[in-house]
Design a protein around this motif. Structure first.
Motif, PDB file in Angstrom:
ATOM      1  N   ASP A   1      47.700   6.870 -42.072  1.00 56.75           N
ATOM      2  CA  ASP A   1      48.702   7.611 -41.309  1.00 56.75           C
ATOM      3  C   ASP A   1      49.328   8.701 -42.176  1.00 56.75           C
ATOM      4  OD1 ASP A   1      51.746   7.925 -40.375  1.00 56.75           O
ATOM      5  OD2 ASP A   1      50.582   7.257 -38.657  1.00 56.75           O
ATOM      6  N   VAL A   2      49.410   9.908 -41.654  1.00 59.58           N
ATOM      7  CA  VAL A   2      49.886  11.037 -42.452  1.00 59.58           C
ATOM      8  C   VAL A   2      51.375  10.928 -42.788  1.00 59.58           C
ATOM      9  CG1 VAL A   2      50.466  12.552 -40.510  1.00 59.58           C
ATOM     10  CG2 VAL A   2      49.688  13.545 -42.685  1.00 59.58           C
ATOM     11  N   ASN A   3      52.121  10.207 -41.989  1.00 58.61           N
ATOM     12  CA  ASN A   3      53.557  10.042 -42.261  1.00 58.61           C
ATOM     13  C   ASN A   3      53.865   8.773 -43.039  1.00 58.61           C
ATOM     14  OD1 ASN A   3      54.486  12.406 -40.788  1.00 58.61           O
ATOM     15  ND2 ASN A   3      53.878  11.300 -38.932  1.00 58.61           N
ATOM     16  N   THR A   4      52.926   7.828 -43.029  1.00 60.58           N
ATOM     17  CA  THR A   4      53.062   6.576 -43.778  1.00 60.58           C
ATOM     18  C   THR A   4      51.745   6.349 -44.507  1.00 60.58           C
ATOM     19  OG1 THR A   4      54.434   5.741 -41.961  1.00 60.58           O
ATOM     20  CG2 THR A   4      53.752   4.151 -43.640  1.00 60.58           C
ATOM     21  N   PRO A   5      51.568   6.957 -45.687  1.00 64.69           N
ATOM     22  CA  PRO A   5      50.248   6.986 -46.345  1.00 64.69           C
ATOM     23  C   PRO A   5      49.653   5.622 -46.681  1.00 64.69           C
ATOM     24  CG  PRO A   5      51.701   8.646 -47.282  1.00 64.69           C
ATOM     25  CD  PRO A   5      52.550   7.787 -46.399  1.00 64.69           C
ATOM     26  N   GLU A   6      50.455   4.559 -46.641  1.00 64.75           N
ATOM     27  CA  GLU A   6      49.902   3.234 -46.923  1.00 64.75           C
ATOM     28  C   GLU A   6      49.380   2.533 -45.665  1.00 64.75           C
ATOM     29  OE1 GLU A   6      52.970   0.017 -47.666  1.00 64.75           O
ATOM     30  OE2 GLU A   6      54.221   1.806 -47.835  1.00 64.75           O
ATOM     31  N   LYS A   7      49.617   3.119 -44.502  1.00 63.87           N
ATOM     32  CA  LYS A   7      49.233   2.499 -43.239  1.00 63.87           C
ATOM     33  C   LYS A   7      47.797   2.873 -42.889  1.00 63.87           C
ATOM     34  CE  LYS A   7      50.528   2.181 -38.341  1.00 63.87           C
ATOM     35  NZ  LYS A   7      51.465   2.691 -37.296  1.00 63.87           N
ATOM     36  N   LEU A   8      46.910   1.884 -42.862  1.00 63.00           N
ATOM     37  CA  LEU A   8      45.502   2.106 -42.565  1.00 63.00           C
ATOM     38  C   LEU A   8      45.283   2.193 -41.056  1.00 63.00           C
ATOM     39  CD1 LEU A   8      42.546   2.229 -43.644  1.00 63.00           C
ATOM     40  CD2 LEU A   8      42.479  -0.265 -43.365  1.00 63.00           C
ATOM     41  N   LEU A   9      44.631   3.285 -40.618  1.00 57.93           N
ATOM     42  CA  LEU A   9      44.332   3.478 -39.202  1.00 57.93           C
ATOM     43  C   LEU A   9      42.886   3.146 -38.865  1.00 57.93           C
ATOM     44  CD1 LEU A   9      46.085   6.924 -38.569  1.00 57.93           C
ATOM     45  CD2 LEU A   9      47.027   4.627 -38.194  1.00 57.93           C
ATOM     46  N   PHE A  10      41.988   3.434 -39.767  1.00 55.24           N
ATOM     47  CA  PHE A  10      40.565   3.283 -39.475  1.00 55.24           C
ATOM     48  C   PHE A  10      39.804   3.058 -40.777  1.00 55.24           C
ATOM     49  CE2 PHE A  10      36.488   5.511 -39.704  1.00 55.24           C
ATOM     50  CZ  PHE A  10      35.742   4.756 -38.820  1.00 55.24           C
ATOM     51  N   ARG A  11      38.700   2.296 -40.663  1.00 56.50           N
ATOM     52  CA  ARG A  11      37.827   2.059 -41.805  1.00 56.50           C
ATOM     53  C   ARG A  11      36.407   1.858 -41.300  1.00 56.50           C
ATOM     54  NH1 ARG A  11      38.923  -2.726 -46.259  1.00 56.50           N
ATOM     55  NH2 ARG A  11      37.386  -2.056 -47.826  1.00 56.50           N
ATOM     56  N   SER A  12      35.446   2.525 -41.897  1.00 58.99           N
ATOM     57  CA  SER A  12      34.061   2.433 -41.437  1.00 58.99           C
ATOM     58  C   SER A  12      33.491   1.045 -41.724  1.00 58.99           C
ATOM     59  CB  SER A  12      33.207   3.509 -42.109  1.00 58.99           C
ATOM     60  OG  SER A  12      33.297   3.431 -43.517  1.00 58.99           O
ATOM     61  N   ASP A  13      32.767   0.505 -40.773  1.00 58.31           N
ATOM     62  CA  ASP A  13      32.154  -0.818 -40.932  1.00 58.31           C
ATOM     63  C   ASP A  13      30.831  -0.758 -41.684  1.00 58.31           C
ATOM     64  OD1 ASP A  13      34.121  -2.355 -39.696  1.00 58.31           O
ATOM     65  OD2 ASP A  13      33.315  -1.934 -37.702  1.00 58.31           O
ATOM     66  N   THR A  14      30.170   0.398 -41.642  1.00 52.04           N
ATOM     67  CA  THR A  14      28.910   0.577 -42.356  1.00 52.04           C
ATOM     68  C   THR A  14      29.046   1.754 -43.308  1.00 52.04           C
ATOM     69  OG1 THR A  14      28.049   2.012 -40.603  1.00 52.04           O
ATOM     70  CG2 THR A  14      27.530  -0.340 -40.466  1.00 52.04           C
ATOM     71  N   CYS A  15      28.192   1.787 -44.318  1.00 51.40           N
ATOM     72  CA  CYS A  15      28.258   2.897 -45.271  1.00 51.40           C
ATOM     73  C   CYS A  15      27.791   4.186 -44.604  1.00 51.40           C
ATOM     74  CB  CYS A  15      27.438   2.597 -46.514  1.00 51.40           C
ATOM     75  SG  CYS A  15      25.665   2.362 -46.215  1.00 51.40           S
ATOM     76  N   LEU A  16      28.346   5.301 -45.057  1.00 51.98           N
ATOM     77  CA  LEU A  16      28.014   6.604 -44.509  1.00 51.98           C
ATOM     78  C   LEU A  16      26.908   7.303 -45.298  1.00 51.98           C
ATOM     79  CD1 LEU A  16      31.653   7.894 -43.971  1.00 51.98           C
ATOM     80  CD2 LEU A  16      30.244   6.543 -42.419  1.00 51.98           C
ATOM     81  N   LEU A  17      26.780   6.956 -46.558  1.00 54.09           N
ATOM     82  CA  LEU A  17      25.766   7.543 -47.425  1.00 54.09           C
ATOM     83  C   LEU A  17      25.371   6.487 -48.440  1.00 54.09           C
ATOM     84  CD1 LEU A  17      24.456  10.426 -47.864  1.00 54.09           C
ATOM     85  CD2 LEU A  17      26.099  10.700 -49.720  1.00 54.09           C
ATOM     86  N   LYS A  18      24.052   6.287 -48.625  1.00 52.52           N
ATOM     87  CA  LYS A  18      23.597   5.239 -49.533  1.00 52.52           C
ATOM     88  C   LYS A  18      22.445   5.761 -50.394  1.00 52.52           C
ATOM     89  CE  LYS A  18      20.180   3.167 -46.394  1.00 52.52           C
ATOM     90  NZ  LYS A  18      19.789   1.940 -45.656  1.00 52.52           N
ATOM     91  N   PRO A  19      22.095   5.056 -51.457  1.00 50.86           N
ATOM     92  CA  PRO A  19      20.965   5.463 -52.295  1.00 50.86           C
ATOM     93  C   PRO A  19      19.654   5.385 -51.518  1.00 50.86           C
ATOM     94  CG  PRO A  19      22.349   3.850 -53.426  1.00 50.86           C
ATOM     95  CD  PRO A  19      22.777   3.863 -51.996  1.00 50.86           C
ATOM     96  N   THR A  20      18.902   6.480 -51.550  1.00 52.95           N
ATOM     97  CA  THR A  20      17.600   6.519 -50.883  1.00 52.95           C
ATOM     98  C   THR A  20      16.535   7.193 -51.743  1.00 52.95           C
ATOM     99  OG1 THR A  20      18.229   8.578 -49.765  1.00 52.95           O
ATOM    100  CG2 THR A  20      18.549   6.513 -48.540  1.00 52.95           C
TER     101      THR A  20
END
Length: 369
Positions: A307-326
């Protein structure tokens, strides 16, 4: 086993980004459009580069072993990388001396190296923290008035400590010391600390340090992510929990790509989603904990939004990696479990360039058109 891409030079990253149901963003980072260009790896070690070490009093081949884990910044219509460079290829993992080098590029892919390191153990007042392991894993940001701020790891082979340095030209740096030296009466001076990702904003096409609620903010940490604030970009105060210990705002998760640890990546960026933090997740070696879709020990990239007004408040987190070793060089080298370890993200020439270390050995890039 990880499957190789049929055409790994140009294949785009195809991991889809799930959105949090209760926080639909008005702007989404589209990782489907990121690809790894054929020039990868874009920076390598080079034993021909030498300089006289002020500690050893002798000429050293300061990037003979490996070059990796880059920070990135745009200056004068060029991309500059701050590179972790290791000297002795015969030393064990973590037993070398790291120095931070500089390279620049007109296109974000082909880089010219500065001849000598720009930040290194120098025998000064911070020698006790910087040597013999050296200066490692930089991140870089810029203030509105053109001051460059680097966070980096001081490594004395005993305790890793997050440190800060300032520069006006990217070449001449002034060390400001340990980020947490003054916090809580020095309580965290001897606490293991790494990976400082200062919150930034994008205005008029330029990325600079943001202020939120009148303060500067920095996500940091290796095993888990904590948050710290500052009035001067030198002295940082981490957030504590009710037990007066470091507060975990992003930790490891069972059976996911970050099952062993979550470590901060490039400087966080405020956009329409909130405060976007890309972070490096390590897959556990424990078969009961790890993500079975990735090899044990793999480092890959994830995303969190606060959250931009409360920087410690988590809004979202990806369940899978977005970029991995290939690619082959991402699963060989010093760290053979496979590594995509991002520390630099810049907007340059209408594209986004994500710079990362590969297997503690090379520098890679992924680009979004």
């Amino acid at each position: 086993m990880m499957k190789k891409m049929s055409n790994y030079y140009f294949a785009p990253v195809i991991f889809l980004l799930a959105l949090a149901c209760n926080t639909p963003p008005s702007f989404e980072w589209d990782f489907k459009s990121f690809y790894k260009p054929k020039e990868n790896p874009i920076v390598r070690a080079d034993s021909s580069f030498t300089f006289t070490c002020p500690v050893k009093k002798e000429v050293v081949q300061w990037q003979k072993a490996d070059v990796f884990n880059p920070a990135a910044i745009v200056k004068d219509d060029k991309v500059y990388l701050l590179l972790r460079c290791e000297d002795n290829p015969k030393a064990h993992l973590g037993g070398r001396t790291s120095r931070i080098g500089l390279a620049y590029s007109d296109d974000g892919i082909h880089f010219t190296k500065h001849p000598t390191p720009v930040l290194y153990p120098d025998g000064g007042e911070f020698m006790q923290y910087d040597y013999p392991g050296g200066c490692e894993d930089p991140r870089i940001v810029e203030t509105d008035d053109g001051l460059y701020v680097m966070t980096y790891t001081s490594w004395n082979h005993k305790i890793a400590r997050l440190s800060v340095a300032f520069s006006r030209d990217l070449i001449n740096w002034e060390k400001k010391g340990l980020a947490f030296a003054k916090a809580y009466g020095g309580k965290f001076i001897d606490h293991w600390s790494k990976s400082g990702s200062i919150v930034t904003k994008m205005e008029g096409g330029k990325q600079t340090i943001a202020k939120i609620n009148g303060k500067y903010w920095m996500y940091w940490g290796e095993h888990f992510v904590n948050l710290a604030w500052s009035d001067n970009l030198i002295d940082w105060t981490p957030l504590l929990n009710e037990a007066e210990e470091l507060k975990v705002i992003l930790g490891a998760r069972k059976n996911k790509f970050d099952s062993a640890l979550a470590e901060c990546g490039p400087p966080a960026l405020v956009n329409d989603e909130g405060i976007v933090l890309f972070y490096n997740g390590k897959n556990s070696d424990d078969n009961t904990l790890r993500d079975k879709n990735l090899p044990a020990g793999t480092y890959s990239l994830g995303k969190a939004v606060f959250d931009v007004n409360t920087p410690e408040k988590l809004l979202f987190r990806s369940d899978t990696c977005l970029l991995k070793p290939t690619l082959p060089h991402e699963i060989t080298g010093q760290y053979k479990s496979g590594t995509v370890f991002a520390e630099g993200l810049v907007h340059f020439g209408s594209k986004w360039f994500l710079y990362y270390g590969t297997a503690d050995s090379f520098v890679g890039v992924a680009i979004s058109e």
